[in-house]
Design a protein around this motif. Structure first.
Motif, PDB file in Angstrom:
ATOM      1  N   ALA A   1      -9.511  11.700  -6.841  1.00 20.24           N
ATOM      2  CA  ALA A   1      -8.123  11.464  -6.443  1.00 20.24           C
ATOM      3  C   ALA A   1      -7.989  11.502  -4.925  1.00 20.24           C
ATOM      4  CB  ALA A   1      -7.208  12.492  -7.090  1.00 20.24           C
ATOM      5  N   PHE A   2      -8.694  12.425  -4.276  1.00 25.45           N
ATOM      6  CA  PHE A   2      -8.650  12.523  -2.820  1.00 25.45           C
ATOM      7  C   PHE A   2      -9.231  11.268  -2.177  1.00 25.45           C
ATOM      8  CE2 PHE A   2     -10.739  13.734   1.176  1.00 25.45           C
ATOM      9  CZ  PHE A   2      -9.638  14.180   1.886  1.00 25.45           C
ATOM     10  N   VAL A   3     -10.372  10.828  -2.667  1.00 25.68           N
ATOM     11  CA  VAL A   3     -11.027   9.639  -2.109  1.00 25.68           C
ATOM     12  C   VAL A   3     -10.158   8.407  -2.334  1.00 25.68           C
ATOM     13  CG1 VAL A   3     -13.030   8.125  -2.369  1.00 25.68           C
ATOM     14  CG2 VAL A   3     -13.354  10.586  -2.266  1.00 25.68           C
ATOM     15  N   GLN A   4      -9.545   8.287  -3.500  1.00 22.43           N
ATOM     16  CA  GLN A   4      -8.666   7.148  -3.765  1.00 22.43           C
ATOM     17  C   GLN A   4      -7.454   7.168  -2.844  1.00 22.43           C
ATOM     18  OE1 GLN A   4      -7.830   7.400  -7.969  1.00 22.43           O
ATOM     19  NE2 GLN A   4      -9.513   6.021  -8.490  1.00 22.43           N
ATOM     20  N   GLY A   5      -6.906   8.353  -2.602  1.00 18.21           N
ATOM     21  CA  GLY A   5      -5.772   8.478  -1.686  1.00 18.21           C
ATOM     22  C   GLY A   5      -6.138   8.039  -0.283  1.00 18.21           C
ATOM     23  N   LYS A   6      -7.309   8.460   0.173  1.00 20.29           N
ATOM     24  CA  LYS A   6      -7.770   8.049   1.510  1.00 20.29           C
ATOM     25  C   LYS A   6      -7.984   6.543   1.556  1.00 20.29           C
ATOM     26  CE  LYS A   6      -8.070  11.743   3.983  1.00 20.29           C
ATOM     27  NZ  LYS A   6      -7.337  11.886   5.223  1.00 20.29           N
ATOM     28  N   ALA A   7      -8.566   5.972   0.501  1.00 20.56           N
ATOM     29  CA  ALA A   7      -8.811   4.528   0.469  1.00 20.56           C
ATOM     30  C   ALA A   7      -7.490   3.759   0.481  1.00 20.56           C
ATOM     31  CB  ALA A   7      -9.628   4.168  -0.765  1.00 20.56           C
ATOM     32  N   GLU A   8      -6.492   4.251  -0.236  1.00 15.30           N
ATOM     33  CA  GLU A   8      -5.188   3.592  -0.242  1.00 15.30           C
ATOM     34  C   GLU A   8      -4.534   3.661   1.127  1.00 15.30           C
ATOM     35  OE1 GLU A   8      -3.034   5.435  -3.408  1.00 15.30           O
ATOM     36  OE2 GLU A   8      -4.198   4.409  -4.970  1.00 15.30           O
ATOM     37  N   GLU A   9      -4.673   4.801   1.813  1.00 12.34           N
ATOM     38  CA  GLU A   9      -4.125   4.926   3.167  1.00 12.34           C
ATOM     39  C   GLU A   9      -4.792   3.919   4.102  1.00 12.34           C
ATOM     40  OE1 GLU A   9      -4.583   8.925   4.513  1.00 12.34           O
ATOM     41  OE2 GLU A   9      -3.244   9.753   2.989  1.00 12.34           O
ATOM     42  N   GLU A  10      -6.101   3.812   4.023  1.00 12.00           N
ATOM     43  CA  GLU A  10      -6.827   2.865   4.865  1.00 12.00           C
ATOM     44  C   GLU A  10      -6.427   1.424   4.550  1.00 12.00           C
ATOM     45  OE1 GLU A  10      -8.891   3.352   7.454  1.00 12.00           O
ATOM     46  OE2 GLU A  10      -8.391   5.487   7.270  1.00 12.00           O
ATOM     47  N   GLU A  11      -6.236   1.141   3.258  1.00  7.04           N
ATOM     48  CA  GLU A  11      -5.839  -0.204   2.859  1.00  7.04           C
ATOM     49  C   GLU A  11      -4.443  -0.531   3.387  1.00  7.04           C
ATOM     50  OE1 GLU A  11      -5.430  -2.904  -1.180  1.00  7.04           O
ATOM     51  OE2 GLU A  11      -6.075  -0.827  -1.332  1.00  7.04           O
ATOM     52  N   GLU A  12      -3.525   0.447   3.336  1.00  2.00           N
ATOM     53  CA  GLU A  12      -2.185   0.235   3.867  1.00  2.00           C
ATOM     54  C   GLU A  12      -2.230  -0.008   5.369  1.00  2.00           C
ATOM     55  OE1 GLU A  12       0.166   3.578   2.710  1.00  2.00           O
ATOM     56  OE2 GLU A  12       0.142   3.030   0.588  1.00  2.00           O
TER      57      GLU A  12
ATOM     58  N   LEU B   1      -4.736  -1.272   7.015  1.00  2.00           N
ATOM     59  CA  LEU B   1      -5.336  -2.586   7.195  1.00  2.00           C
ATOM     60  C   LEU B   1      -4.318  -3.688   6.937  1.00  2.00           C
ATOM     61  CD1 LEU B   1      -7.919  -4.226   7.718  1.00  2.00           C
ATOM     62  CD2 LEU B   1      -8.339  -4.145   5.263  1.00  2.00           C
ATOM     63  N   HIS B   2      -3.516  -3.536   5.878  1.00  2.00           N
ATOM     64  CA  HIS B   2      -2.499  -4.545   5.570  1.00  2.00           C
ATOM     65  C   HIS B   2      -1.425  -4.567   6.643  1.00  2.00           C
ATOM     66  CE1 HIS B   2      -3.918  -6.130   1.844  1.00  2.00           C
ATOM     67  NE2 HIS B   2      -4.032  -4.933   1.297  1.00  2.00           N
ATOM     68  N   ALA B   3      -1.039  -3.393   7.161  1.00  2.00           N
ATOM     69  CA  ALA B   3      -0.034  -3.341   8.212  1.00  2.00           C
ATOM     70  C   ALA B   3      -0.544  -4.051   9.455  1.00  2.00           C
ATOM     71  CB  ALA B   3       0.326  -1.894   8.522  1.00  2.00           C
ATOM     72  N   THR B   4      -1.794  -3.830   9.811  1.00  2.00           N
ATOM     73  CA  THR B   4      -2.394  -4.487  10.961  1.00  2.00           C
ATOM     74  C   THR B   4      -2.547  -5.979  10.698  1.00  2.00           C
ATOM     75  OG1 THR B   4      -3.640  -2.479  11.398  1.00  2.00           O
ATOM     76  CG2 THR B   4      -4.376  -4.470  12.513  1.00  2.00           C
ATOM     77  N   HIS B   5      -2.934  -6.329   9.493  1.00  2.77           N
ATOM     78  CA  HIS B   5      -3.135  -7.725   9.129  1.00  2.77           C
ATOM     79  C   HIS B   5      -1.811  -8.478   9.111  1.00  2.77           C
ATOM     80  CE1 HIS B   5      -5.319 -11.088   7.504  1.00  2.77           C
ATOM     81  NE2 HIS B   5      -4.506 -11.165   6.462  1.00  2.77           N
ATOM     82  N   ASP B   6      -0.739  -7.868   8.646  1.00  6.35           N
ATOM     83  CA  ASP B   6       0.574  -8.507   8.610  1.00  6.35           C
ATOM     84  C   ASP B   6       1.060  -8.807  10.012  1.00  6.35           C
ATOM     85  OD1 ASP B   6       0.556  -8.410   5.889  1.00  6.35           O
ATOM     86  OD2 ASP B   6       1.799  -6.597   5.739  1.00  6.35           O
ATOM     87  N   VAL B   7       0.830  -7.892  10.964  1.00  3.94           N
ATOM     88  CA  VAL B   7       1.211  -8.123  12.351  1.00  3.94           C
ATOM     89  C   VAL B   7       0.416  -9.293  12.908  1.00  3.94           C
ATOM     90  CG1 VAL B   7       1.145  -7.135  14.666  1.00  3.94           C
ATOM     91  CG2 VAL B   7       1.928  -5.759  12.748  1.00  3.94           C
ATOM     92  N   GLY B   8      -0.846  -9.349  12.596  1.00  2.00           N
ATOM     93  CA  GLY B   8      -1.689 -10.450  13.062  1.00  2.00           C
ATOM     94  C   GLY B   8      -1.223 -11.783  12.507  1.00  2.00           C
ATOM     95  N   GLU B   9      -0.776 -11.823  11.265  1.00  2.00           N
ATOM     96  CA  GLU B   9      -0.274 -13.059  10.677  1.00  2.00           C
ATOM     97  C   GLU B   9       0.997 -13.494  11.363  1.00  2.00           C
ATOM     98  OE1 GLU B   9       0.205 -12.536   6.508  1.00  2.00           O
ATOM     99  OE2 GLU B   9      -1.934 -12.697   6.094  1.00  2.00           O
TER     100      GLU B   9
END
Length: 113
Positions: A68-79, A81-89
């Motif tokens: 659960a901890f690792v999944q939470g960290k992965a979701e944070e990183e994915e968010e 990444l998406h936030a950075t990617h959305d700005v780039g778009e």
């Protein structure tokens, strides 16, 4: 379901077995009393074991918490990444709009020549 099996087995043993007759139990009331007491003792043992023995072993609980901890960290990183990617778009869209405007101006200028 196990409760029903305890009651059924105690009744079967108490009323179909000749074991109680060897100990001097002759009446049906005495048999019923022994059956009720023995099934209650079995229920007590069953309850104590249910309290003492955990449903999930400690190492399984630890592993579930780690996952659960690792999944939470992965979701944070994915968010992130998406936030950075959305700005780039958004930046890319602005650049495309300005480039296409410039392109239209150049093509109009070429048509004039």
């Amino acid at each position: 379901m196990s409760t029903l099996s305890v009651v059924t087995n105690c009744l079967l043993i108490g009323f179909t077995s000749n074991t109680l007759e060897q100990y001097g139990v002759d009446s049906n009331f005495e048999r019923l009393l022994i059956v009720v007491v023995s099934e209650h003792l079995i229920f007590l043992i069953k309850f104590v074991l249910a309290v003492i023995v955990p449903d999930v072993p400690q190492w399984v609980g630890d592993e579930i918490a780690r996952i659960a901890f690792v999944q939470g960290k992965a979701e944070e990183e994915e968010e992130k990444l998406h936030a950075t990617h959305d700005v780039g778009e958004a930046d890319w869209s602005d650049n495309e709009a300005s480039d296409s405007e410039g392109f239209d101006d150049a093509s109009e200028g070429e048509q004039l020549l």
